[in-house]
Design an enzyme around this catalytic site. Structure first.
Site, PDB file in Angstrom:
ATOM      1  N   LYS A  21       0.837  -1.209   0.000  1.00  0.00           N
ATOM      2  CA  LYS A  21       0.000   0.000   0.000  1.00  0.00           C
ATOM      3  C   LYS A  21       0.867   1.253   0.000  1.00  0.00           C
ATOM      4  O   LYS A  21       0.653   2.155  -0.800  1.00  0.00           O
ATOM      5  CB  LYS A  21      -0.911  -0.039   1.240  1.00  0.00           C
ATOM      6  CG  LYS A  21      -1.885   1.104   1.326  1.00  0.00           C
ATOM      7  CD  LYS A  21      -3.090   0.724   2.147  1.00  0.00           C
ATOM      8  CE  LYS A  21      -2.869   0.823   3.648  1.00  0.00           C
ATOM      9  NZ  LYS A  21      -2.698   2.209   4.118  1.00  0.00           N
ATOM     10  N   ARG A  26       2.912   5.862  -3.148  1.00  0.00           N
ATOM     11  CA  ARG A  26       4.054   6.676  -3.574  1.00  0.00           C
ATOM     12  C   ARG A  26       4.278   6.585  -5.074  1.00  0.00           C
ATOM     13  O   ARG A  26       4.594   7.584  -5.734  1.00  0.00           O
ATOM     14  CB  ARG A  26       5.311   6.265  -2.804  1.00  0.00           C
ATOM     15  CG  ARG A  26       5.251   6.773  -1.357  1.00  0.00           C
ATOM     16  CD  ARG A  26       6.211   6.028  -0.469  1.00  0.00           C
ATOM     17  NE  ARG A  26       6.280   6.606   0.870  1.00  0.00           N
ATOM     18  CZ  ARG A  26       5.338   6.456   1.827  1.00  0.00           C
ATOM     19  NH1 ARG A  26       4.232   5.754   1.566  1.00  0.00           N
ATOM     20  NH2 ARG A  26       5.497   7.000   3.016  1.00  0.00           N
ATOM     21  N   ARG A 119      -8.525  12.394  12.468  1.00  0.00           N
ATOM     22  CA  ARG A 119      -7.070  12.211  12.629  1.00  0.00           C
ATOM     23  C   ARG A 119      -6.321  13.542  12.547  1.00  0.00           C
ATOM     24  O   ARG A 119      -6.744  14.471  11.861  1.00  0.00           O
ATOM     25  CB  ARG A 119      -6.569  11.199  11.597  1.00  0.00           C
ATOM     26  CG  ARG A 119      -7.204   9.836  11.861  1.00  0.00           C
ATOM     27  CD  ARG A 119      -6.736   8.777  10.915  1.00  0.00           C
ATOM     28  NE  ARG A 119      -5.328   8.473  11.074  1.00  0.00           N
ATOM     29  CZ  ARG A 119      -4.658   7.662  10.264  1.00  0.00           C
ATOM     30  NH1 ARG A 119      -5.281   7.092   9.242  1.00  0.00           N
ATOM     31  NH2 ARG A 119      -3.390   7.412  10.467  1.00  0.00           N
ATOM     32  N   SER A 160       7.293   9.785  11.841  1.00  0.00           N
ATOM     33  CA  SER A 160       6.165   9.501  10.948  1.00  0.00           C
ATOM     34  C   SER A 160       6.605   9.684   9.509  1.00  0.00           C
ATOM     35  O   SER A 160       7.010  10.776   9.102  1.00  0.00           O
ATOM     36  CB  SER A 160       5.000  10.447  11.258  1.00  0.00           C
ATOM     37  OG  SER A 160       4.124  10.491  10.143  1.00  0.00           O
ATOM     38  N   GLN A 162       4.699   9.720   7.082  1.00  0.00           N
ATOM     39  CA  GLN A 162       3.743  10.570   6.373  1.00  0.00           C
ATOM     40  C   GLN A 162       4.134  12.038   6.514  1.00  0.00           C
ATOM     41  O   GLN A 162       4.063  12.795   5.553  1.00  0.00           O
ATOM     42  CB  GLN A 162       2.327  10.317   6.902  1.00  0.00           C
ATOM     43  CG  GLN A 162       1.884   8.890   6.590  1.00  0.00           C
ATOM     44  CD  GLN A 162       0.475   8.580   7.029  1.00  0.00           C
ATOM     45  OE1 GLN A 162      -0.168   9.387   7.697  1.00  0.00           O
ATOM     46  NE2 GLN A 162      -0.014   7.410   6.660  1.00  0.00           N
ATOM     47  N   ASP A 313       2.148  -0.747  12.002  1.00  0.00           N
ATOM     48  CA  ASP A 313       0.853  -1.251  11.526  1.00  0.00           C
ATOM     49  C   ASP A 313       0.600  -2.706  11.919  1.00  0.00           C
ATOM     50  O   ASP A 313      -0.511  -3.212  11.754  1.00  0.00           O
ATOM     51  CB  ASP A 313       0.770  -1.107   9.998  1.00  0.00           C
ATOM     52  CG  ASP A 313       0.725   0.358   9.579  1.00  0.00           C
ATOM     53  OD1 ASP A 313       0.324   1.205  10.394  1.00  0.00           O
ATOM     54  OD2 ASP A 313       1.104   0.652   8.425  1.00  0.00           O
TER      55      ASP A 313
HETATM   56  C1  S3P Z   1       2.480   5.089   6.225  1.00  0.00           C
HETATM   57  C2  S3P Z   1       3.118   5.455   7.374  1.00  0.00           C
HETATM   58  C3  S3P Z   1       2.659   5.070   8.708  1.00  0.00           C
HETATM   59  C4  S3P Z   1       1.690   3.902   8.655  1.00  0.00           C
HETATM   60  C5  S3P Z   1       0.666   4.068   7.589  1.00  0.00           C
HETATM   61  C6  S3P Z   1       1.314   4.200   6.225  1.00  0.00           C
HETATM   62  C7  S3P Z   1       3.019   5.569   4.932  1.00  0.00           C
HETATM   63  O1  S3P Z   1       2.001   6.164   9.304  1.00  0.00           O
HETATM   64  O2  S3P Z   1       1.067   3.711   9.906  1.00  0.00           O
HETATM   65  O3  S3P Z   1      -0.205   2.951   7.557  1.00  0.00           O
HETATM   66  O4  S3P Z   1       2.657   5.013   3.881  1.00  0.00           O
HETATM   67  O5  S3P Z   1       3.810   6.511   4.960  1.00  0.00           O
HETATM   68  P1  S3P Z   1       2.848   7.339  10.034  1.00  0.00           P
HETATM   69  O6  S3P Z   1       3.824   7.815   9.064  1.00  0.00           O
HETATM   70  O7  S3P Z   1       1.863   8.424  10.374  1.00  0.00           O
HETATM   71  O8  S3P Z   1       3.430   6.685  11.246  1.00  0.00           O
END
Ligand code: S3P
Length: 427
Positions: A21, A26, A119, A160, A162, A313
């Site tokens: 995923k 990306r 969130r 994180s 993200q 996760d």
């Molecule tokens: C992800 C980063 C993680 C993960 C999420 C997917 C990503 O979150 O929990 O399911 O694809 O960058 P965080 O970056 O907020 O920890």
């Protein structure tokens, strides 16, 4: 939708879990900023990644289906979306896309479902504002108005990927340098894929954390990428195979980037055998087959510190594993679980207790005592896909019937989960 699971004897076969995923998101986002077409083989087509694709198409990305995936052609200039961009349940869509929008002359409102709307988005709004973008709202709906950005040196409040990816993606069109410091390294797929597209990405590891830096870059070149299987989806099968006697499972073509394979460290602590075979690398991403050997009485495990982002996760399914370990397993430093698709500390504890497990919760984690004979009951997903799948695994080892209420959430990341599990298990 309800799904029910009962006790099975074993799990056997060679299985390729669905495509990754994080990497699919990306690949789609990077194809939209490339200089020319890209080809993505075996993308994950689940609700979350479809949300990313739909949002990008609303701003001009063209797509064409090929026999094994997608050919994507970016727009010369992104167009203004005519409606709010619906990110569905997907935090990755909202956070990474915001970084790309913030650095382009477009304005968009990003919305999500009930879970995503709860969130925290301040974590990306703040750095984007510091770079010069307008971001209205610290939770969805978010209005993001792009601008000519300036690079910043940003330290993330939590590790994180993200946040890091959002800021680095914005940094590709910002003046000067943009760097992100994180206390412990989170998944680095964005960095690897950008580097494979010819974008210089620098990483320096210092005592106070990892610093990742990009500079304003020309449009990166288009790419071809075949998405490997998702270790986070494979995790449900790996844990089931570890717990079911006589299982023989080979999970094939799995992405084994070390920032994602904390589950294998936990297996090592438990005494569960997991061997990697057929290793190779694509766009900087290591890939291998994982062969797991069941373990009748796993040792308890501890997850804390730098291990947490490497398995964030997987904690719901590792909590199920913990109920079968001989002693007290601990998860600490994982406060982030409270702001995932659900409050996973609270929900994992409630569902496990309903099945007869002994669980203590902390603000930042869980302590789970085992081994416990689980009892089937009705458990809730509260719209969280990984809770649904973790408790399906619990159902395979519990007495009686385990009913997953709200099982439609599983399609967020893994639409074929139940069928695939039933295909591999034997009663
Ligand atoms: C992800 C980063 C993680 C993960 C999420 C997917 C990503 O979150 O929990 O399911 O694809 O960058 P965080 O970056 O907020 O920890």
């Amino acid at each position: 939708m309800r799904l029910s699971f009962g006790r099975v004897a074993t799990l056997a076969g060679t299985y390729r879990p669905p495509s990754d995923k994080s990497l699919t998101h990306r690949a789609l986002l990077l194809a939209a900023i490339a200089d020319g077409p890209s080809r993505i083989r075996r993308p994950l087509l689940a609700e979350d990644t479809r949300a990313t694709l739909r949002c990008l198409m609303a701003m001009g990305l063209s797509t064409e289906a090929t026999e094994d995936g997608l050919r994507l052609t970016p727009a010369q200039e992104w167009s203004q979306p005519s409606e709010p961009l619906d990110c569905g349940n997907s935090g990755t869509t909202m956070r990474l896309l915001s970084g790309l929008i913030a650095s382009r002359p477009v304005e968009a409102t990003l919305v999500g479902d009930a879970s995503l709307s709860r969130r925290p988005m301040r974590r990306i709004a703040e750095p984007l504002r510091l770079m010069g973008a307008t971001v209205e709202g610290d939770a969805p709906p978010l209005l993001v108005r792009g601008a000519d950005l300036k690079g910043i040196a940003y330290r993330t409040p939590v590790p994180s990927a993200q946040i890091k990816s959002c800021v680095l993606l914005a940094g590709l069109r910002a003046s000067g340098t943009t760097s992100v410091a994180e206390e412990t390294l989170s998944r680095d797929h964005t960095e690897n894929m950008l580097a494979a597209m010819g974008v210089p990405v620098e990483r320096v590891v210092e005592p106070n954390g990892t610093h990742t830096t990009v500079v304003r870059a020309a449009r990166p070149v288009g790419f071809e990428f075949s998405v490997p299987a998702d270790v986070s989806s494979g995790a449900f099968f790996l844990v089931a195979a570890a717990l079911l006697p006589d299982s023989r499972l080979l999970c094939s073509e799995v992405g084994v980037n070390p920032t994602r394979t904390g589950i294998l460290d936990v297996f090592a602590q438990c005494g569960i055998g997991a061997d990697l075979e057929n290793g190779h690398v694509q766009m900087g991403e290591p890939i291998a087959d994982i062969r797991v050997t069941p373990c009748p009485t796993p040792r308890p495990f501890t997850v804390s510190g730098a291990l947490v982002p490497r398995l964030i996760d997987e904690i719901p399914v590792l909590a199920v594993l913990a109920t079968q370990c001989d002693g007290v397993s601990m998860v600490r430093d994982a406060r982030e679980l409270r702001v995932k698709e659900s409050d996973r500390i609270d929900l994992v504890a409630r569902n496990l207790r309903a099945m007869g497990a002994t669980v203590e919760t902390f603000d930042d984690g869980l302590a789970i005592s085992g081994p416990t004979k689980l009892r089937g009951t009705v458990v809730e997903t509260e719209g969280d896909h990984r809770i649904g799948m973790a408790f399906a695994v619990a159902g395979l080892i519990a007495d009686g019937e385990t009913v997953i209420e709200g099982a439609e959430a599983i399609a967020t990341s893994f639409p074929t989960f139940a069928e695939d599990l039933w295909d591999l298990t034997y009663v």
